[in-house]
Design an enzyme around this catalytic site. Structure first.
Site, PDB file in Angstrom:
ATOM      1  N   ASN A   6     -67.401 -61.016  55.392  1.00 36.19           N
ATOM      2  CA  ASN A   6     -67.240 -60.478  56.736  1.00 36.19           C
ATOM      3  C   ASN A   6     -68.361 -61.054  57.596  1.00 36.19           C
ATOM      4  OD1 ASN A   6     -66.955 -59.021  59.051  1.00 36.19           O
ATOM      5  ND2 ASN A   6     -67.385 -57.007  58.147  1.00 36.19           N
ATOM      6  N   LYS A   8     -68.767 -60.757  60.693  1.00 42.89           N
ATOM      7  CA  LYS A   8     -69.084 -59.892  61.841  1.00 42.89           C
ATOM      8  C   LYS A   8     -69.200 -60.764  63.110  1.00 42.89           C
ATOM      9  CE  LYS A   8     -70.971 -56.584  58.628  1.00 42.89           C
ATOM     10  NZ  LYS A   8     -71.917 -55.510  58.322  1.00 42.89           N
ATOM     11  N   HIS A  98     -63.703 -50.654  59.777  1.00 41.86           N
ATOM     12  CA  HIS A  98     -65.082 -50.879  59.335  1.00 41.86           C
ATOM     13  C   HIS A  98     -65.983 -49.799  59.938  1.00 41.86           C
ATOM     14  CE1 HIS A  98     -68.982 -52.715  58.746  1.00 41.86           C
ATOM     15  NE2 HIS A  98     -68.415 -53.465  57.822  1.00 41.86           N
ATOM     16  N   GLU A 100     -68.720 -49.948  61.314  1.00 39.04           N
ATOM     17  CA  GLU A 100     -69.299 -50.312  62.609  1.00 39.04           C
ATOM     18  C   GLU A 100     -68.314 -50.025  63.742  1.00 39.04           C
ATOM     19  OE1 GLU A 100     -70.444 -54.240  61.374  1.00 39.04           O
ATOM     20  OE2 GLU A 100     -71.985 -53.354  60.096  1.00 39.04           O
ATOM     21  N   GLU A 174     -67.344 -48.768  51.421  1.00 39.42           N
ATOM     22  CA  GLU A 174     -68.583 -49.250  52.029  1.00 39.42           C
ATOM     23  C   GLU A 174     -69.384 -48.051  52.528  1.00 39.42           C
ATOM     24  OE1 GLU A 174     -68.348 -53.658  53.349  1.00 39.42           O
ATOM     25  OE2 GLU A 174     -67.900 -52.367  55.040  1.00 39.42           O
ATOM     26  N   GLY A 180     -76.194 -53.330  55.058  1.00 37.20           N
ATOM     27  CA  GLY A 180     -77.332 -54.012  55.665  1.00 37.20           C
ATOM     28  C   GLY A 180     -78.676 -53.362  55.376  1.00 37.20           C
ATOM     29  N   SER A 214     -74.798 -54.155  50.916  1.00 34.30           N
ATOM     30  CA  SER A 214     -75.974 -54.770  50.287  1.00 34.30           C
ATOM     31  C   SER A 214     -75.667 -55.449  48.953  1.00 34.30           C
ATOM     32  CB  SER A 214     -77.109 -53.739  50.137  1.00 34.30           C
ATOM     33  OG  SER A 214     -77.546 -53.332  51.419  1.00 34.30           O
TER      34      SER A 214
HETATM   35  P1  13P Z   1     -74.009 -56.175  54.112  1.00 35.75           P
HETATM   36  O1  13P Z   1     -73.447 -57.010  52.990  1.00 35.75           O
HETATM   37  O2  13P Z   1     -74.808 -56.941  55.106  1.00 35.75           O
HETATM   38  O3  13P Z   1     -74.674 -54.941  53.602  1.00 35.75           O
HETATM   39  O4  13P Z   1     -72.733 -55.673  54.976  1.00 35.75           O
HETATM   40  C1  13P Z   1     -71.670 -55.116  54.315  1.00 35.75           C
HETATM   41  C2  13P Z   1     -70.525 -55.026  55.242  1.00 35.75           C
HETATM   42  O5  13P Z   1     -70.578 -54.314  56.230  1.00 35.75           O
HETATM   43  C3  13P Z   1     -69.355 -55.857  54.952  1.00 35.75           C
HETATM   44  O6  13P Z   1     -68.255 -55.467  55.724  1.00 35.75           O
END
Ligand code: 13P
Length: 252
Positions: A6, A8, A98, A100, A174, A180, A214
């Protein structure tokens, strides 16, 4: 394993070109030889067509997913991007719900379920994210939250199956606190969630469940040993194509 990067809102056209140069058709193919891994790259909407074109020009064994779709099918909805739009430019599925999007854009469980239904109806593979926040985990609400986030998705999967549609449903656990943060969920945490998702709903076929949060080169192999885990959804670590390739090697 279903391995989804992803990206982003991180890439540019130039950086995507360099990423694909690093994967190079033969190099990625040789890393995948003898495995059953499937590789997916998910850019922002504006790069879907460029990425799918460049990937096929270079003979790269990758599939392209969007990061979101509209709750609408077509018409006067300025700024929205439909399932038909993403399929038209080479994507074969989309990440949905997601955290976010839930957190910053107030996306609701009902909207995520609706998007899932539209993907299934339109022939795009839905990859639906769910997961609890740190406060919810600390309050012991992890399973309650997952039931709330996943039930509408399971209903859409059942409806689609009843209508003879056989597009698979992918889910990604997730946990918000793991994204992150450098702190991944433990194997025991993930195992508990996978079992609940598989058993608490009446799926037409067992959904494939990925983990995200992560994931990195150090933890991917031990996480991959989990029963019924079908892949990974990775953000920061897989912005680097070398780490992406080495992660696949670590799984092989
Ligand atoms: P990270 O791998 O940066 O923790 O992000 C995970 C994520 O949000 C994948 O959609």
């Amino acid at each position: 394993m279903f391995l989804v990067a992803n990206w982003k809102m991180n890439m540019t056209r130039d950086r995507i070109g360099k990423y694909l140069d690093a994967l190079d058709g033969r190099r990625l193919s040789s890393v995948l030889t003898g495995t059953r891994h499937e590789v997916v790259l998910a850019p922002t909407h504006v790069y879907l067509e460029y990425l799918s074109g460049e990937a096929s020009r270079r003979d790269l064994p990758v599939r392209v997913f969007a990061q979101d779709v509209s709750t609408r099918t077509e018409g006067a909805f300025t700024g929205e991007v439909s399932v038909r739009n993403i399929l038209d430019v080479g994507a074969v599925g989309s990440i949905l719900g997601h955290s976010e999007r839930r957190q910053y854009f107030r996306e609701t469980d009902a909207e995520v379920a609706r998007k899932t239904g539209l993907c299934l109806k339109g022939g795009a593979v839905p990859l639906v994210c769910f997961g609890e926040s740190r406060e919810e985990r600390e309050a012991g609400k992890t399973l309650e939250i997952l039931r709330k986030q996943v039930s509408g998705v399971a209903e859409e999967a059942a409806k689609a199956s009843k209508n003879g549609l056989d597009t698979p449903v992918y889910l990604a656990y997730e946990p918000v606190w793991a994204i992150g943060s450098g702190a991944n969920a433990s194997c025991a945490d993930i195992r508990e969630v996978i079992l609940a998702v598989r058993e608490d709903f009446s799926w037409p076929a067992p959904p494939r469940i990925l983990y995200g949060g992560s994931v990195n080169l150090e933890n991917i192999a031990s996480l991959a040993a989990l029963e019924h885990l079908s892949g990974f959804l990775v953000g920061s670590a897989w912005l680097d194509p070398e780490v992406f390739l080495n992660s696949i090697l670590a799984l092989s």
